[in-house]
Design a protein around this motif. Structure first.
Motif, PDB file in Angstrom:
ATOM      1  N   THR A 107     -22.309  11.373  10.080  1.00 14.98           N
ATOM      2  CA  THR A 107     -23.218  12.182  10.894  1.00 14.98           C
ATOM      3  C   THR A 107     -22.419  13.230  11.664  1.00 14.98           C
ATOM      4  O   THR A 107     -22.812  14.401  11.730  1.00 14.98           O
ATOM      5  CB  THR A 107     -24.031  11.287  11.850  1.00 14.98           C
ATOM      6  OG1 THR A 107     -24.834  10.398  11.072  1.00 14.98           O
ATOM      7  CG2 THR A 107     -24.927  12.114  12.761  1.00 14.98           C
ATOM      8  N   GLU A 117     -29.416   6.755  12.390  1.00 12.92           N
ATOM      9  CA  GLU A 117     -30.707   6.189  12.013  1.00 12.92           C
ATOM     10  C   GLU A 117     -30.469   4.817  11.387  1.00 12.92           C
ATOM     11  O   GLU A 117     -29.612   4.667  10.513  1.00 12.92           O
ATOM     12  CB  GLU A 117     -31.403   7.105  11.018  1.00 12.92           C
ATOM     13  CG  GLU A 117     -32.791   6.677  10.666  1.00 12.92           C
ATOM     14  CD  GLU A 117     -33.497   7.659   9.742  1.00 12.92           C
ATOM     15  OE1 GLU A 117     -34.628   7.322   9.323  1.00 12.92           O
ATOM     16  OE2 GLU A 117     -32.942   8.721   9.415  1.00 12.92           O
ATOM     17  N   GLU A 118     -31.226   3.832  11.836  1.00 13.77           N
ATOM     18  CA  GLU A 118     -31.100   2.487  11.300  1.00 13.77           C
ATOM     19  C   GLU A 118     -32.356   2.141  10.508  1.00 13.77           C
ATOM     20  O   GLU A 118     -33.461   2.368  10.977  1.00 13.77           O
ATOM     21  CB  GLU A 118     -30.913   1.469  12.423  1.00 13.77           C
ATOM     22  CG  GLU A 118     -29.604   1.658  13.172  1.00 13.77           C
ATOM     23  CD  GLU A 118     -29.340   0.542  14.164  1.00 13.77           C
ATOM     24  OE1 GLU A 118     -28.359  -0.177  13.962  1.00 13.77           O
ATOM     25  OE2 GLU A 118     -30.117   0.417  15.123  1.00 13.77           O
ATOM     26  N   TRP A 119     -32.148   1.612   9.319  1.00 10.89           N
ATOM     27  CA  TRP A 119     -33.249   1.152   8.487  1.00 10.89           C
ATOM     28  C   TRP A 119     -33.212  -0.361   8.423  1.00 10.89           C
ATOM     29  O   TRP A 119     -32.145  -0.960   8.445  1.00 10.89           O
ATOM     30  CB  TRP A 119     -33.106   1.692   7.077  1.00 10.89           C
ATOM     31  CG  TRP A 119     -33.408   3.147   6.898  1.00 10.89           C
ATOM     32  CD1 TRP A 119     -33.267   4.145   7.809  1.00 10.89           C
ATOM     33  CD2 TRP A 119     -33.871   3.760   5.704  1.00 10.89           C
ATOM     34  NE1 TRP A 119     -33.614   5.342   7.259  1.00 10.89           N
ATOM     35  CE2 TRP A 119     -33.988   5.136   5.961  1.00 10.89           C
ATOM     36  CE3 TRP A 119     -34.184   3.279   4.443  1.00 10.89           C
ATOM     37  CZ2 TRP A 119     -34.420   6.038   5.002  1.00 10.89           C
ATOM     38  CZ3 TRP A 119     -34.614   4.179   3.481  1.00 10.89           C
ATOM     39  CH2 TRP A 119     -34.737   5.553   3.761  1.00 10.89           C
ATOM     40  N   LYS A 134     -26.476   7.080  17.869  1.00  5.65           N
ATOM     41  CA  LYS A 134     -26.555   8.404  17.249  1.00  5.65           C
ATOM     42  C   LYS A 134     -26.852   8.387  15.751  1.00  5.65           C
ATOM     43  O   LYS A 134     -26.736   9.400  15.088  1.00  5.65           O
ATOM     44  CB  LYS A 134     -25.297   9.212  17.541  1.00  5.65           C
ATOM     45  CG  LYS A 134     -24.002   8.625  17.086  1.00  5.65           C
ATOM     46  CD  LYS A 134     -22.854   9.540  17.534  1.00  5.65           C
ATOM     47  CE  LYS A 134     -21.514   8.986  17.152  1.00  5.65           C
ATOM     48  NZ  LYS A 134     -20.431   9.865  17.536  1.00  5.65           N
ATOM     49  N   ALA A 166     -28.161   7.155   6.938  1.00  5.86           N
ATOM     50  CA  ALA A 166     -28.647   6.058   7.785  1.00  5.86           C
ATOM     51  C   ALA A 166     -27.823   4.833   7.422  1.00  5.86           C
ATOM     52  O   ALA A 166     -26.960   4.895   6.541  1.00  5.86           O
ATOM     53  CB  ALA A 166     -30.128   5.803   7.522  1.00  5.86           C
ATOM     54  N   ARG A 226     -24.485   3.262  17.104  1.00  5.19           N
ATOM     55  CA  ARG A 226     -25.903   2.993  16.865  1.00  5.19           C
ATOM     56  C   ARG A 226     -26.822   3.901  17.673  1.00  5.19           C
ATOM     57  O   ARG A 226     -27.985   4.065  17.315  1.00  5.19           O
ATOM     58  CB  ARG A 226     -26.211   1.526  17.145  1.00  5.19           C
ATOM     59  CG  ARG A 226     -25.551   0.606  16.105  1.00  5.19           C
ATOM     60  CD  ARG A 226     -25.795  -0.838  16.394  1.00  5.19           C
ATOM     61  NE  ARG A 226     -27.181  -1.136  16.019  1.00  5.19           N
ATOM     62  CZ  ARG A 226     -27.752  -2.311  16.206  1.00  5.19           C
ATOM     63  NH1 ARG A 226     -27.077  -3.304  16.769  1.00  5.19           N
ATOM     64  NH2 ARG A 226     -28.998  -2.509  15.823  1.00  5.19           N
ATOM     65  N   GLU A 236     -26.532  13.839   6.544  1.00 10.29           N
ATOM     66  CA  GLU A 236     -27.667  13.017   6.939  1.00 10.29           C
ATOM     67  C   GLU A 236     -27.586  11.686   6.220  1.00 10.29           C
ATOM     68  O   GLU A 236     -27.729  11.628   4.996  1.00 10.29           O
ATOM     69  CB  GLU A 236     -28.987  13.725   6.604  1.00 10.29           C
ATOM     70  CG  GLU A 236     -29.255  14.914   7.487  1.00 10.29           C
ATOM     71  CD  GLU A 236     -30.636  15.505   7.249  1.00 10.29           C
ATOM     72  OE1 GLU A 236     -31.574  14.751   6.906  1.00 10.29           O
ATOM     73  OE2 GLU A 236     -30.745  16.731   7.398  1.00 10.29           O
TER      74      GLU A 236
END
Length: 130
Positions: A95, A16-18, A14, A102, A12, A100
């Motif tokens: 990643t 992106e969290e949506w 490294k 998330a 988490r 790219e």
């Protein structure tokens, strides 16, 4: 030895969290359901692409004989699982591979809790039709 919680916490840092609101507000997002088929059979996010966790890297890698074109296109790509643990690990791996992506914080549980739409597949039957 590392625990699963430690691995997820590291992942988490490294990725992106949506959250659900952001995902719902981004109609162009490609939602990638990494749960297994038994989980998905209980309901899924409408329009999501199924990519079981065990095949994800192979389907994503354009040099792999198992590559799927859906993962070559424009994103954004947002992975999800049931609670957000597997998708965090998977997003970190992709990643690390240079893609790219998330992940949906809280996974399908957060989606359902937010009362977002869920599609339930029709039950399969082996009974003869007619």
């Amino acid at each position: 030895m590392k625990t699963v919680e430690q691995l997820v916490a590291e992942a988490r840092t490294k990725i992106e969290e949506w959250d659900v609101a952001r995902l719902r507000a981004t109609p162009e997002a490609v939602i990638v359901d990494i749960r297994d088929v038994r989980e998905r059979a209980k309901g899924y996010i409408p329009g999501s692409v199924h990519a079981p966790r065990g095949m994800l890297e192979f389907w994503w890698d354009p040099t792999s004989p198992y590559h799927r074109e859906v993962f070559a296109g424009p994103g954004p790509f947002v992975l999800h699982c049931a609670m957000g643990w597997r998708s965090a690990l998977a997003a970190a791996t992709l990643t690390d591979m240079g893609f790219e992506v998330a992940h949906l914080d809280g996974g399908m549980e957060a989606w359902v809790e937010a009362e977002a739409p869920v599609e339930i597949p029709a039950p399969k039957t082996d009974a003869p039709q007619g």
